[in-house]
Every structure is written in structure tokens, then in C-alpha cells.
Motif scaffolding. Structure first.
Motif, mmCIF file in Angstrom:
data_model
loop_
_atom_site.group_PDB
_atom_site.id
_atom_site.type_symbol
_atom_site.label_atom_id
_atom_site.label_comp_id
_atom_site.label_asym_id
_atom_site.label_seq_id
_atom_site.Cartn_x
_atom_site.Cartn_y
_atom_site.Cartn_z
ATOM 1 N N HIS A 1 1.074 -0.883 0.124
ATOM 2 C CA HIS A 1 0.089 0.281 -0.258
ATOM 3 C C HIS A 1 1.142 1.460 0.189
ATOM 4 O O HIS A 1 0.809 1.938 1.321
ATOM 5 C CB HIS A 1 -1.092 0.001 1.556
ATOM 6 N N THR A 2 1.900 1.262 -0.378
ATOM 7 C CA THR A 2 2.847 2.160 -0.916
ATOM 8 C C THR A 2 3.336 2.634 -2.383
ATOM 9 O O THR A 2 3.393 1.505 -3.651
ATOM 10 C CB THR A 2 4.331 1.956 -0.034
ATOM 11 N N GLU B 1 2.408 1.508 -7.933
ATOM 12 C CA GLU B 1 1.601 1.192 -6.249
ATOM 13 C C GLU B 1 1.800 0.414 -5.962
ATOM 14 O O GLU B 1 1.046 -0.996 -6.368
ATOM 15 C CB GLU B 1 0.283 2.329 -6.150
ATOM 16 N N PRO C 1 0.668 -3.124 -3.975
ATOM 17 C CA PRO C 1 -1.090 -2.919 -3.291
ATOM 18 C C PRO C 1 -0.637 -3.658 -1.950
ATOM 19 O O PRO C 1 -0.029 -4.042 -1.952
ATOM 20 C CB PRO C 1 -1.835 -4.456 -4.377
#
Length: 231
Positions: free
Chosen positions: A202-203, A229, A231
């Protein structure tokens, strides 16, 4: 003073005045900042007008020579031109040799002196483009594929050789954590395929790369960033 001597004195004074007026004009027309710019072994001579105001009637003449040679050669395509540059790639194609270029100006029948470059060696001074880079995200890891710029030079035998073989290029890959605004070098080596693991879920990350030439201790500009990104 006899009339004969008076007339002779007038001629001498007139001649000296003409020389005094012409010499400053020649100096003010002399091209400035004459230098080579080299990118991917494409070698172009550049200059700026002299101190005199640039005129649409000014024309420029270009010569070149190999280091160690006494005789200059005319660059026929750049003889009496109005541009401030001249492509000398073909004339400087042996990248390990050293060259000189020079330029002079002509305006209204007055010719400046020559302005000469510093010694120019393409293999040392050329700047190379950054690598082209593809980035894909698979199962939380990033796979980076690097492509070297397709640059060739002509060796002493007249054959075209890949720059990649000549320079022994090294690739450097950097990753930027967008949340932390922190950059980290994750790879340096000769391989074109690089896997980046252990990334935070999530980064968002951005990847950028450059080419390093160890024998010259020089690097290319950086590639465009590729952002993904996790996930």
C-alpha cells in the motif's frame, strides 16, 4: 616641406589611420566561446558572435584539424554560413583521437582572426543519454528492464562499434519511497534486468536509473521516473 614630401606624409598618415580603424573592427568581429558540444558521439561546433553587434550580413567560416597535424581543413558545408553552429561529426568520427575547430567572421569586406577551440576528444567529452526503463509490478516486487541508448561510434578501422561494448557500462537503479520521500540505490552492475523486493504494501514507489562509465568516472542524466503502487 616640399609638395612631394607633404603628399608622401599624407599617404602614410592615411594608411596608418586605415590600419588603426581596421584592427579594432577585426577584433570586435572575432567569434567568442568557440567550443564543441558532444552528445552520443554527435559532435557539433558552437560559437557566439564577437563583441560587435551581430548583423544579418555576418558570415562565418569553419575549419578543423586532427591534433598533431599542421594543416587546417575547410568544412565546406560551413563556409560562409550565418548559423552559429556546425556539425563536425563525420570529421571527428575517430572517438579516440583529439581534434581542434576554429571559426572566423566576415562582415562588409572585413575578416576577423580565427578563434580556436580547446583540444577536443570525443570519447572523453561526449555525454550519453540515460537508459530507457520499463517497470512492472508482480506480487509485491518490481521488475526493472533497462535498455541502453543505441549509440555507435566508428573505430580506427572504420567499423561501427556499439558504445556499450566500448565503455563497459554500469547501470544504477534508484527507488524512491513516496511516503517517506526517501531515495535508495537498489542496484549497480552490468545486468539489464533488476528485481526489487521487500517493498512495503500500500505504498507508492518511483524508480529512476542512470548509466555510469567507470573508466571516466562519469554518469549520464537520469531516466524518466516510473511510478507504481504496491497493493
Amino acid at each position: 616641406m616640399t609638395p612631394k614630401h607633404s603628399f608622401l606624409g599624407f599617404l602614410i598618415s592615411f594608411f596608418l589611420m586605415g590600419v588603426a580603424e581596421t584592427h579594432p573592427a577585426q577584433e570586435s568581429l572575432k567569434p567568442q566561446r568557440v567550443h564543441f558540444q558532444s552528445r552520443n558521439f554527435h559532435n557539433t561546433l558552437h560559437w557566439q558572435p564577437g563583441r560587435a553587434r551581430a548583423s544579418n550580413s555576418s558570415v562565418y567560416f569553419v575549419q578543423y584539424k586532427l591534433y598533431g597535424q599542421g594543416q587546417w581543413k575547410n568544412k565546406e558545408d560551413c563556409w560562409g554560413i550565418q548559423e552559429f553552429f556546425c556539425d563536425l561529426t563525420n570529421e571527428t568520427s575517430d572517438v579516440q583521437e583529439a581534434y581542434y575547430g576554429r571559426v572566423k567572421t566576415a562582415l562588409a569586406g572585413i575578416h576577423s582572426g580565427w578563434t580556436t577551440t580547446q583540444r577536443f576528444t570525443p570519447w572523453w567529452e561526449t555525454k550519453i543519454d540515460p537508459p530507457v526503463m520499463n517497470v512492472t509490478q508482480v506480487n509485491g516486487s518490481l521488475f526493472v528492464i533497462l535498455h541502453a541508448p543505441n549509440i555507435q561510434y566508428r573505430n580506427q578501422k572504420g567499423n561501427n562499434v556499439s558504445m556499450e561494448n566500448y565503455y563497459e557500462l554500469v547501470y544504477r537503479v534508484f527507488i524512491i519511497n513516496n511516503s517517506l520521500k526517501k531515495e535508495q540505490k537498489v542496484y549497480e552492475g552490468a545486468h539489464r534486468n533488476v528485481e526489487i523486493e521487500a517493498l512495503t504494501p500500500h505504498t507508492g514507489y518511483c524508480v529512476v536509473a542512470e548509466i555510469y562509465r567507470p573508466m571516466l568516472d562519469r554518469r549520464s542524466q537520469r531516466s524518466e521516473e516510473r511510478c507504481v503502487e504496491i497493493p
